[in-house]
Design an enzyme around this catalytic site. Structure first.
Site, PDB file in Angstrom:
ATOM      1  N   GLU A 170      -6.413 -11.857 -15.359  1.00  0.00           N
ATOM      2  CA  GLU A 170      -6.133 -12.357 -13.966  1.00  0.00           C
ATOM      3  C   GLU A 170      -4.875 -12.989 -13.723  1.00  0.00           C
ATOM      4  O   GLU A 170      -4.013 -12.731 -12.662  1.00  0.00           O
ATOM      5  CB  GLU A 170      -7.349 -13.412 -13.533  1.00  0.00           C
ATOM      6  CG  GLU A 170      -8.477 -12.540 -13.417  1.00  0.00           C
ATOM      7  CD  GLU A 170      -9.801 -13.463 -13.519  1.00  0.00           C
ATOM      8  OE1 GLU A 170     -10.702 -13.200 -12.758  1.00  0.00           O
ATOM      9  OE2 GLU A 170      -9.672 -14.525 -14.098  1.00  0.00           O
ATOM     10  N   GLY A 204      -9.136 -14.844 -17.560  1.00  0.00           N
ATOM     11  CA  GLY A 204      -7.857 -15.370 -16.936  1.00  0.00           C
ATOM     12  C   GLY A 204      -6.715 -14.858 -17.317  1.00  0.00           C
ATOM     13  O   GLY A 204      -5.737 -14.968 -16.653  1.00  0.00           O
ATOM     14  N   GLU A 207     -15.822 -11.821 -19.094  1.00  0.00           N
ATOM     15  CA  GLU A 207     -16.603 -12.911 -18.583  1.00  0.00           C
ATOM     16  C   GLU A 207     -18.193 -12.676 -18.700  1.00  0.00           C
ATOM     17  O   GLU A 207     -18.888 -13.236 -18.992  1.00  0.00           O
ATOM     18  CB  GLU A 207     -16.175 -13.355 -17.089  1.00  0.00           C
ATOM     19  CG  GLU A 207     -14.797 -13.990 -17.049  1.00  0.00           C
ATOM     20  CD  GLU A 207     -13.942 -13.173 -16.789  1.00  0.00           C
ATOM     21  OE1 GLU A 207     -13.810 -11.957 -17.111  1.00  0.00           O
ATOM     22  OE2 GLU A 207     -12.795 -13.667 -16.226  1.00  0.00           O
ATOM     23  N   ALA A 261      -9.625 -18.427 -20.021  1.00  0.00           N
ATOM     24  CA  ALA A 261      -9.912 -19.657 -19.992  1.00  0.00           C
ATOM     25  C   ALA A 261     -10.733 -20.264 -21.294  1.00  0.00           C
ATOM     26  O   ALA A 261     -11.086 -19.359 -21.905  1.00  0.00           O
ATOM     27  CB  ALA A 261     -10.733 -20.039 -18.886  1.00  0.00           C
TER      28      ALA A 261
HETATM   29  N1  DAK Z   1     -11.085 -20.160 -25.630  1.00  0.00           N
HETATM   30  C1  DAK Z   1     -10.961 -20.644 -26.512  1.00  0.00           C
HETATM   31  N2  DAK Z   1     -10.889 -20.431 -27.672  1.00  0.00           N
HETATM   32  C2  DAK Z   1     -10.726 -19.073 -27.951  1.00  0.00           C
HETATM   33  C3  DAK Z   1     -10.790 -18.189 -26.891  1.00  0.00           C
HETATM   34  C4  DAK Z   1     -10.639 -18.732 -25.699  1.00  0.00           C
HETATM   35  N3  DAK Z   1     -10.667 -17.969 -24.435  1.00  0.00           N
HETATM   36  N4  DAK Z   1     -10.482 -16.839 -27.366  1.00  0.00           N
HETATM   37  C5  DAK Z   1     -10.586 -17.121 -28.835  1.00  0.00           C
HETATM   38  N5  DAK Z   1     -10.613 -18.152 -29.235  1.00  0.00           N
HETATM   39  C6  DAK Z   1     -10.824 -18.886 -30.440  1.00  0.00           C
HETATM   40  C7  DAK Z   1     -11.788 -18.472 -31.270  1.00  0.00           C
HETATM   41  O1  DAK Z   1     -13.028 -19.439 -30.974  1.00  0.00           O
HETATM   42  C8  DAK Z   1     -11.508 -18.855 -32.566  1.00  0.00           C
HETATM   43  O2  DAK Z   1     -11.458 -20.085 -32.869  1.00  0.00           O
HETATM   44  P1  DAK Z   1     -11.684 -20.710 -34.209  1.00  0.00           P
HETATM   45  O3  DAK Z   1     -13.054 -20.150 -34.793  1.00  0.00           O
HETATM   46  O4  DAK Z   1     -10.658 -20.026 -35.040  1.00  0.00           O
HETATM   47  O5  DAK Z   1     -11.624 -22.207 -34.036  1.00  0.00           O
HETATM   48  C9  DAK Z   1      -9.934 -18.378 -32.558  1.00  0.00           C
HETATM   49  O6  DAK Z   1      -9.603 -18.379 -31.110  1.00  0.00           O
HETATM   50  C10 DAK Z   1      -9.704 -16.930 -32.748  1.00  0.00           C
HETATM   51  O7  DAK Z   1     -10.475 -16.024 -32.178  1.00  0.00           O
HETATM   52  P2  DAK Z   1     -11.295 -14.999 -32.963  1.00  0.00           P
HETATM   53  O8  DAK Z   1     -11.807 -15.170 -34.234  1.00  0.00           O
HETATM   54  O9  DAK Z   1     -12.329 -14.580 -32.081  1.00  0.00           O
HETATM   55  O10 DAK Z   1     -10.134 -13.766 -32.977  1.00  0.00           O
HETATM   56  P3  DAK Z   1     -10.233 -12.219 -32.944  1.00  0.00           P
HETATM   57  O11 DAK Z   1      -8.938 -11.622 -33.388  1.00  0.00           O
HETATM   58  O12 DAK Z   1     -11.445 -11.903 -33.885  1.00  0.00           O
HETATM   59  O13 DAK Z   1     -10.565 -11.791 -31.539  1.00  0.00           O
HETATM   60  C11 DAK Z   1     -10.456 -11.955 -29.220  1.00  0.00           C
HETATM   61  C12 DAK Z   1      -9.704 -11.998 -30.513  1.00  0.00           C
HETATM   62  C13 DAK Z   1      -9.178 -12.304 -27.791  1.00  0.00           C
HETATM   63  C14 DAK Z   1     -10.720 -10.413 -28.711  1.00  0.00           C
HETATM   64  C15 DAK Z   1     -11.508 -12.990 -29.128  1.00  0.00           C
HETATM   65  O14 DAK Z   1     -11.314 -14.071 -29.630  1.00  0.00           O
HETATM   66  C16 DAK Z   1     -12.351 -13.085 -27.693  1.00  0.00           C
HETATM   67  O15 DAK Z   1     -13.094 -12.126 -27.290  1.00  0.00           O
HETATM   68  N6  DAK Z   1     -11.934 -14.134 -27.154  1.00  0.00           N
HETATM   69  C17 DAK Z   1     -12.550 -14.408 -25.778  1.00  0.00           C
HETATM   70  C18 DAK Z   1     -12.101 -13.709 -24.750  1.00  0.00           C
HETATM   71  C19 DAK Z   1     -12.787 -14.030 -23.561  1.00  0.00           C
HETATM   72  O16 DAK Z   1     -14.162 -13.743 -23.179  1.00  0.00           O
HETATM   73  N7  DAK Z   1     -12.238 -14.395 -22.255  1.00  0.00           N
HETATM   74  C20 DAK Z   1     -12.700 -14.939 -20.848  1.00  0.00           C
HETATM   75  C21 DAK Z   1     -12.976 -16.239 -20.751  1.00  0.00           C
HETATM   76  S1  DAK Z   1     -13.438 -16.824 -19.222  1.00  0.00           S
HETATM   77  C22 DAK Z   1     -10.582 -19.636 -12.620  1.00  0.00           C
HETATM   78  C23 DAK Z   1      -9.365 -19.306 -13.472  1.00  0.00           C
HETATM   79  C24 DAK Z   1      -9.611 -18.645 -14.503  1.00  0.00           C
HETATM   80  C25 DAK Z   1     -10.735 -18.335 -14.978  1.00  0.00           C
HETATM   81  C26 DAK Z   1     -11.900 -18.454 -14.099  1.00  0.00           C
HETATM   82  C27 DAK Z   1     -11.869 -19.224 -13.117  1.00  0.00           C
HETATM   83  N8  DAK Z   1     -10.419 -20.346 -11.489  1.00  0.00           N
HETATM   84  C28 DAK Z   1      -9.092 -20.134 -10.791  1.00  0.00           C
HETATM   85  C29 DAK Z   1     -11.240 -20.846 -10.516  1.00  0.00           C
HETATM   86  C30 DAK Z   1     -11.162 -17.730 -16.356  1.00  0.00           C
HETATM   87  C31 DAK Z   1     -12.233 -17.448 -16.864  1.00  0.00           C
HETATM   88  C32 DAK Z   1     -12.042 -16.635 -18.253  1.00  0.00           C
HETATM   89  O17 DAK Z   1     -11.133 -16.368 -18.821  1.00  0.00           O
END
Ligand code: DAK
Length: 258
Positions: free
Chosen positions: A112, A109, A132, A65
């Protein structure tokens, strides 16, 4: 459809839906999820579509997300808006077989979303995780529920409590994915599987998917009753007669989806 968020391609009775956000990590923004929900509802209602493949970019199926949006979210707003729930609803109620073709990151997500699909094909460099906890969040779309059912308690706990991802090979070994293939083969293999599925009778496909999904939502006894009713009901279909006749006549069946 918003061309910049999703692409839709037809391959006969199979639809290929590609998440194509401007960020190749495919953050699952509300807009993207709304669009995906709308497309899946349309495909679900389309009698010419019998299977759907969902894929992302080479870099990521989806990195979860939108963290930008969540960074500003308050508890009151999340509860009041039922944050993300409505956008994801259409995905969990999709009736047609869904095949996820995962390359790169499937995180939060993204993992998921893959688990909401019925079959997951992964590229050898895919990574699956529920990070998360690193954001101070609890998984919200099945990480605490579908993941333990898919991989077992110990590995699900490890993934959810550490936030560390598992590789495609680990995901195959624990049953989270059914196949691991070379990254560049993922979409082709997923489309091939979907084509095999799409050869079959649509009402039977819908029922087999629903009955198999029941295994995760009911007791064994309830599930078996559901299955037996579904089995008996299949004798009401023209396609049942055609399938059995075709077998006995040593020819390919011609299903009319009736
Ligand atoms: N959201 C927004 N921006 C993101 C992002 C995300 N999930 N993931 C990466 N980015 C952005 C980064 O901020 C960065 O932006 P800039 O700085 O260039 O502006 C750009 O994408 C490139 O990211 P990185 O520089 O970090 O790239 P790397 O290759 O070094 O790393 C990575 C890639 C995928 C390992 C890393 O970006 C990462 O760890 N991303 C976050 C992954 C994460 O934590 N995901 C979980 C999010 S919580 C629900 C449904 C769904 C959900 C909840 C409830 N309901 C139905 C109720 C879901 C929740 C989640 O997913």
């Amino acid at each position: 459809m918003t061309a910049s968020l999703l692409q839709l391609e037809r391959h006969g009775a199979v639809a290929l839906v590609t998440l194509a956000s401007h960020n190749t990590l495919n953050p699952l923004t509300s807009e993207l999820m709304k669009e995906l929900g709308r497309v899946l509802q349309t495909l679900d209602a389309d009698t010419d579509t019998r299977a759907i493949v969902l894929t992302g970019s080479v870099r990521a199926f989806a990195a979860g997300a939108d963290i930008q949006a969540m960074a500003k979210m308050t508890y009151a707003q999340a509860v009041q808006d039922n944050y993300l729930a409505a956008e994801w609803q259409a995905l969990s109620t999709a009736r047609k077989p869904l095949v996820a073709a995962v390359r790169g990151y499937a995180l939060g997500g993204g993992c998921e979303l893959a688990m909401l699909c019925d079959i997951v094909v992964a590229g050898e460099n895919a990574l699956f995780g529920q990070p998360e906890i690193k954001l101070g969040l609890v998984p919200g779309a099945g990480g605490t529920q579908r993941l333990p059912r898919a991989v077992g308690k110990s590995l699900a706990m490890e993934m959810n409590l550490t936030g560390e991802p598992i590789t495609a090979a680990q995901a195959r070994d624990c049953g989270l994915v059914s196949r691991v293939v070379a990254d560049e083969e993922v979409t082709r293999v997923a489309l091939g599987l979907a084509q095999l599925i799409a050869r079959h009778s649509l009402p039977v496909l819908l029922t087999v998917k629903a009955a198999t999904a029941r295994a995760f939502e009911s007791t064994l006894a309830e599930g078996l009753v559901y299955e037996r009713s579904a089995f008996h009901a299949s004798f009401a279909l023209d396609d049942q007669r055609e399938g059995c006749d075709a077998f006995l006549e040593r020819r390919a069946p011609f299903f009319t989806h009736q």
